[in-house]
Structure formats: structure tokens, C-alpha cells
Design an enzyme around this catalytic site. Structure first.
Site, PDB file in Angstrom:
ATOM      1  N   GLU A 177       1.383  -5.999   2.544  1.00  0.00           N
ATOM      2  CA  GLU A 177       1.646  -5.038   3.631  1.00  0.00           C
ATOM      3  C   GLU A 177       1.057  -5.498   4.956  1.00  0.00           C
ATOM      4  O   GLU A 177       0.196  -4.844   5.544  1.00  0.00           O
ATOM      5  CB  GLU A 177       1.105  -3.651   3.258  1.00  0.00           C
ATOM      6  CG  GLU A 177       1.840  -3.055   2.071  1.00  0.00           C
ATOM      7  CD  GLU A 177       1.541  -1.579   1.831  1.00  0.00           C
ATOM      8  OE1 GLU A 177       0.506  -1.094   2.303  1.00  0.00           O
ATOM      9  OE2 GLU A 177       2.364  -0.916   1.186  1.00  0.00           O
ATOM     10  N   GLU A 365       6.534  -2.803  -4.909  1.00  0.00           N
ATOM     11  CA  GLU A 365       5.770  -1.571  -5.101  1.00  0.00           C
ATOM     12  C   GLU A 365       6.687  -0.387  -4.888  1.00  0.00           C
ATOM     13  O   GLU A 365       7.457  -0.369  -3.924  1.00  0.00           O
ATOM     14  CB  GLU A 365       4.638  -1.431  -4.064  1.00  0.00           C
ATOM     15  CG  GLU A 365       3.417  -2.249  -4.323  1.00  0.00           C
ATOM     16  CD  GLU A 365       2.304  -1.974  -3.316  1.00  0.00           C
ATOM     17  OE1 GLU A 365       2.175  -0.826  -2.834  1.00  0.00           O
ATOM     18  OE2 GLU A 365       1.581  -2.922  -3.007  1.00  0.00           O
TER      19      GLU A 365
HETATM   20  P1  P53 Z   1      -2.306   4.680  -2.576  1.00  0.00           P
HETATM   21  C1  P53 Z   1      -0.286   3.612   2.874  1.00  0.00           C
HETATM   22  C2  P53 Z   1       1.039   3.944   2.896  1.00  0.00           C
HETATM   23  C3  P53 Z   1       1.927   3.263   2.078  1.00  0.00           C
HETATM   24  C4  P53 Z   1       1.472   2.262   1.238  1.00  0.00           C
HETATM   25  O1  P53 Z   1      -1.110   3.753  -2.050  1.00  0.00           O
HETATM   26  C5  P53 Z   1       0.143   1.929   1.220  1.00  0.00           C
HETATM   27  C6  P53 Z   1      -0.735   2.586   2.048  1.00  0.00           C
HETATM   28  C7  P53 Z   1      -2.163   2.208   2.075  1.00  0.00           C
HETATM   29  O2  P53 Z   1      -2.832   2.753   1.043  1.00  0.00           O
HETATM   30  O3  P53 Z   1      -0.363   0.930   0.471  1.00  0.00           O
HETATM   31  C8  P53 Z   1       0.235   0.405  -0.665  1.00  0.00           C
HETATM   32  O4  P53 Z   1      -3.029   3.853  -3.581  1.00  0.00           O
HETATM   33  C9  P53 Z   1      -0.678  -0.699  -1.110  1.00  0.00           C
HETATM   34  C10 P53 Z   1      -1.332  -0.484  -2.428  1.00  0.00           C
HETATM   35  C11 P53 Z   1      -1.542   0.990  -2.646  1.00  0.00           C
HETATM   36  C12 P53 Z   1      -0.189   1.659  -2.712  1.00  0.00           C
HETATM   37  O5  P53 Z   1       0.526   1.442  -1.519  1.00  0.00           O
HETATM   38  O6  P53 Z   1      -3.109   4.984  -1.380  1.00  0.00           O
HETATM   39  O7  P53 Z   1      -0.082  -1.973  -1.067  1.00  0.00           O
HETATM   40  O8  P53 Z   1      -2.530  -1.213  -2.460  1.00  0.00           O
HETATM   41  O9  P53 Z   1      -2.302   1.296  -3.761  1.00  0.00           O
HETATM   42  C13 P53 Z   1      -0.251   3.150  -2.953  1.00  0.00           C
HETATM   43  O10 P53 Z   1      -1.666   5.865  -3.188  1.00  0.00           O
END
Ligand code: P53
Length: 477
Positions: A177, A365
């Protein structure tokens, strides 16, 4: 009578899941590992950074102890039929402070064992070089990515791991990201959170150059590998059809498209010239940098959790719960953390990206963070997760039918892990439950949720059991 063509995922589609070292491994000082940015964020990306005192509680110190439990966890992924597992190498296991000349053998040996374990089950490793955790040593001594020298340290790290794992890892990503630094610059580029936009773009420029240099190194060292970028690819819709909102959505979309543009095309897009001029940004970009940027990625990867709306109306309420703080879309429901759920948005986004670049895409993801409840009989009935994933994958298949070339799909957190934005265990994404709470209590025992068998069936049928949104799948009763 004309036969209706069945919509299908491609053969060899890389089904799997995605983790990150700092959210899963724990063992934060084992085997000579140095402290990383993530170790300085006990409350997650949103909670800001603080100097580490040894007795401070940070749930990531142990996380889900993937560092020690990976053989069992990978066996569970194999049971679901994973073809691919995305995780990251913790840069600080290899170069604990970041600026060493010689890598830490203990850290290198760990990833040998980890990749061997995946390959035992014919699971392709998809490896992120840096997932929100640069060495804190580089932040203290050099100012993180604010310093051009960091490019060299990163290149040394990238070359080291490409050489070491060239026979084991054929899919790579550079920075997780990479656009996230526009929301949290400490997390992405190691700058203080109150940094000026000029400094953030400068650090991002160095990071983009470093990414391109890693791509070049990968092409040289592992010619049969594929290396991609990674962007949090949230698309913005105009909140209304007012031309102001339409132009605003163009602007907001370019905030993340910029990173795809540079990494896919090899040069800065022309719209950035105006943005930099209007914000008084002057960047140190050398001819050599421009040359380096020309080494473009082989595929584009993205995370997708939600869509957002854009408007110039200052009175619109912002939805809470994540760093992007989008304007509420009245047609969509939200997760408990305020992330607006939009499966069709994924089809839209994949089409937009494919139209723009005509390059293979990889969804690395996607998933639903939710609280799970254990029933009296020990089961976990996570129908909400099944529905979220079914509806998204249904739209992914539509996008493939639209002509999008997609290499694979790795759902986020196939086993529960620590959330990035809020450092919680209770925001769970997994098909596998981990017995640990936000205070660190629990046995760390693993338990299959209902979604475990569902995802296994999705993979074994190559997506054929997916149902149209709103239609219940027999297997998920
Ligand atoms: P968590 C913010 C918005 C969208 C994706 O997020 C994001 C974030 C930052 O957290 O990050 C990604 O765990 C990231 C992962 C993360 C996942 O989204 O906050 O690449 O490390 O765990 C989900 O619910």
C-alpha cells in the site's frame, strides 16, 4: 439452442490468503530481529507512534506467534487448498538496524524454513518486501525515506533476499500500500506524522525509485519471477452528479492512480505537474532517478475493502473508522469499523485499472473485519464473512468475464491476526480463529470457522459454488 457460456475463473488461478510479518509473526526480538516502525505503533497505524519502552504492551510482540506456529498454520492453509500464500519478510530480521553491510543469517534461515514449508504443499509464496515496517534504525539515524540514502539500504536488502530465495519465490511485491503514506507517513515512509506534504512526496519519490531498483534487481537475479507493486485501491464515486463532485472524484482517484501510473508506465503522469505547482512542491528528481523509474512492474496488485464518495460539499458527514475517512455513500452498508461494503465497486475498479494499463492484476487483499462469537458447541458461524467474500468473488468473476486479466486472489488474514489500523485482535478476518484477545489473553489455539469449509469448496470448485448476491449457497447453510 445456444449454450450459455459458464463464467469461470482461469485455470491456474492463484487462490489463497495474505498475511504480513508484523501482524502475524510476533517474536519481535527473536533471532536478532531489530525494532521496526510497527514496534513503535502499539495502538496501530491510527494510534500514532511512540518510543518503545521494553515493558510497554504491544500486542504485535507475540501477535499470533506465526513465527513458531507456521508449520501448523500452513498445514491448515493447505487443507483449504491454497495455491498461494502472501506474506512479507520482516526487513528487520534481515537487516536489524537497516544499514548493516552483512545480513543476519538467523533471519534469512527463518524465511528459508517458511518458504520450504509452503513449497512442501505446492503453495506459491507471494512475498512483500516491506509491509509497514521499515527498520526503526533507519528512521532514527537517517530520517527514514526522507533520506536518499535509504534507497541504497533498501536495494541492498532486496538484492540479498532475491539472491537467497531465487529458487523458492517467484512472485514478489515491493511496498505494501505505497499510497498509504498520504494518510500515515510514519507507517509508510518513517516521517513524523505532522510532516509537510512536500516532504511526504519527496520521501515517496525516493521510495518509488527504490521500488523500481528492486524491480530491476529482481528481473536480473530471478528472470523467471514476476514482481508487482501494491496500492490500496479505493475508488471514489462522485457523491452527486454535480460537475464539482465529478471533478473531485477524478482528483481523489488520482491520489492512488498516481502510484499505479508511475510503477506501470515508468514516469510521472502529467497531472502531477499541476498538483505540485499548486501545492508549492518541488522535488529532488535526478536524471538518474528518471532512468531508474523506467523499470516497470510485471503486474499490478491491490487491496480492496471499500469504495468511497467524493464531494466538494464541506458539510457532508465523514464516516468514521478508517484513515481514509470517506464521505458516506447512502446506498451501502458499513462494517462495524465504518468501512463501506461494495462488491460491485471491485468489479468497477478492476475494469478501470485494466482499461488504463492492460496489465495483469492481482487482488492481494480483500476481506471483512468482524467480531466472531464462539457458540456453546465450540463452532463459529461466520455467515457474514462468507457473504462478504462470496459477493466480492462473484463480482471478481464478472470482471474476468468483462475481459480483465487476473492472476489471483489472496483474501486478507486467512487466519485471524492483529489489525493494522487499530492493533486489535477482535477485528477478525480469518477462516481460522485464534484464541487471543485485545489484552493478549488466550491460548493461541487455532479453530476452523464455518467459512473454512466454504473457502475450501470455493477453491476446489475453482469458484463454481459462488452464488449471485442475495442467493444462499447450499454449502453455507
Ligand atoms: P485493518 C486502511 C485502509 C485500508 C487498508 O486493515 C489498510 C488500511 C491500514 O490499516 O491496510 C491494509 O487490519 C493493510 C493490512 C491491513 C488490512 O488493510 O486495519 O495492507 O496490513 O491489515 C486491513 O483492518
Amino acid at each position: 439452442m445456444r449454450k450459455t457460456m459458464k463464467k469461470q475463473f482461469p485455470e491456474n488461478f492463484l487462490w489463497g490468503g495474505a498475511l504480513a510479518a508484523n501482524q502475524a509473526e510476533g517474536a519481535y526480538q527473536t533471532g536478532g530481529k531489530g525494532l521496526s516502525i510497527s514496534d513503535m505503533q502499539p495502538y496501530g497505524v491510527i494510534g500514532g507512534s511512540m518510543e518503545r519502552n521494553t515493558d510497554d504492551f504491544n500486542i504485535k510482540d507475540i501477535s499470533i506467534d506465526f513465527y513458531h506456529r507456521y508449520p501448523d498454520d500452513i498445514a491448515l492453509f493447505a487443507e483449504m487448498g491454497f495455491k498461494c500464500l502472501r506474506t512479507s519478510i520482516a526487513w528487520t530480521r534481515i537487516f536489524p538496524e537497516g544499514d548493516e553491510e552483512v545480513p543476519n543469517e538467523n533471519g534469512l534461515a527463518f524465511y528459508d524454513r517458511l518458504f520450504d514449508e509452503m513449497r512442501k504443499y505446492h503453495i506459491q509464496p507471494l512475498i512483500t518486501l516491506s509491509h509497514f515496517e521499515m527498520p526503526y534504525g533507519l528512521v532514527k539515524k537517517y530520517g527514514g525515506w526522507g533520506n536518499r540514502k535509504t534507497i541504497e539500504f533498501f536495494e541492498r536488502y532486496a538484492r540479498t533476499v532475491f539472491e537467497r530465495y531465487k529458487h523458492k519465490v517467484k512472485y514478489w511485491l515491493t511496498f505494501n500500500e505505497i499510497n498509504m503514506s498520504l494518510f500515515s507517513c510514519f507507517t509508510g515512509v518513517g516521517l513524523p506524522e505532522d510532516s509537510e506534504i512536500q516532504d511526504i512526496y519527496q520521501a515517496l519519490h525516493y521510495q518509488l525509485v527504490a521500488s523500481a531498483k528492486a524491480v530491476k534487481a529482481c528481473h536480473e537475479i530471478i528472470p523467471d519471477a514476476k514482481i508487482g507493486n501494491m496500492v490500496a485501491a479505493t475508488s471514489y464515486y462522485p457523491l452527486t452528479c454535480h460537475p464539482d463532485d465529478v471533478l473531485e472524484s477524478l482528483k481523489k482517484n488520482r491520489e492512488s492512480l498516481f502510484f499505479f501510473d508511475v510503477q506501470a508506465r515508468g514516469y510521472y503522469p502529467s497531472y502531477m505537474t499541476r498538483l505540485f505547482k499548486e501545492q508549492n512542491i518541488t522535488l529532488d528528481i535526478t536524471d538518474e532517478d528518471q532512468q531508474a523509474l523506467k523499470e516497470t512492474v510485471d503486474f499490478l496488485s491491490l487491496s480492496y475493502y471499500m469504495s468511497c464518495c467524493a464531494t466538494t460539499d464541506p458539510n457532508m458527514v465523514k464516516s468514521a473508522g478508517n484513515m481514509i475517512n470517506p464521505v458516506e455513500n447512502p446506498y451501502l452498508a458499513s462494517s462495524e469499523w465504518g468501512w463501506q461494503i461494495d462488491p460491485q465497486g471491485l468489479r468497477y475498479l478492476l475494469n478501470t485499472l485494466y482499461d488504463r494499463y492492460q496489465m495483469p492484476l492481482f487482488i492481494v487483499e480483500n476481506g471483512l473485519g468482524a467480531r466472531d462469537v464462539i457458540q456453546d458447541d465450540g463452532s463459529i458461524i461466520d455467515d457474514y464473512r462468507i457473504q462478504y467474500l462470496n459477493d466480492h468473488l462473484f463480482q471478481v468473476r464478472e470482471a474476468i468475464e468483462d475481459g480483465v486479466q487476473l492472476l489471483g486472489y489472496t483474501s486478507w488474514g486467512p487466519i485471524d491476526l492483529v489489525s493494522a489500523s487499530t492493533a486489535e485482535m477482535s477485528k477478525r478476518y480469518g477462516f481460522i480463529y485464534v484464541d487471543r484477545d485485545d489484552q493478549g489473553n488466550g491460548t493461541l489455539e487455532r479453530r476452523r470457522k464455518k467459512s473454512f469449509n466454504w473457502y475450501k469448496d470455493v477453491i476446489s470448485s475453482n469458484g463454481n459454488i459462488l452464488t449471485a448476491p442475495g442467493v444462499k449457497n447450499e454449502n453455507s447453510q
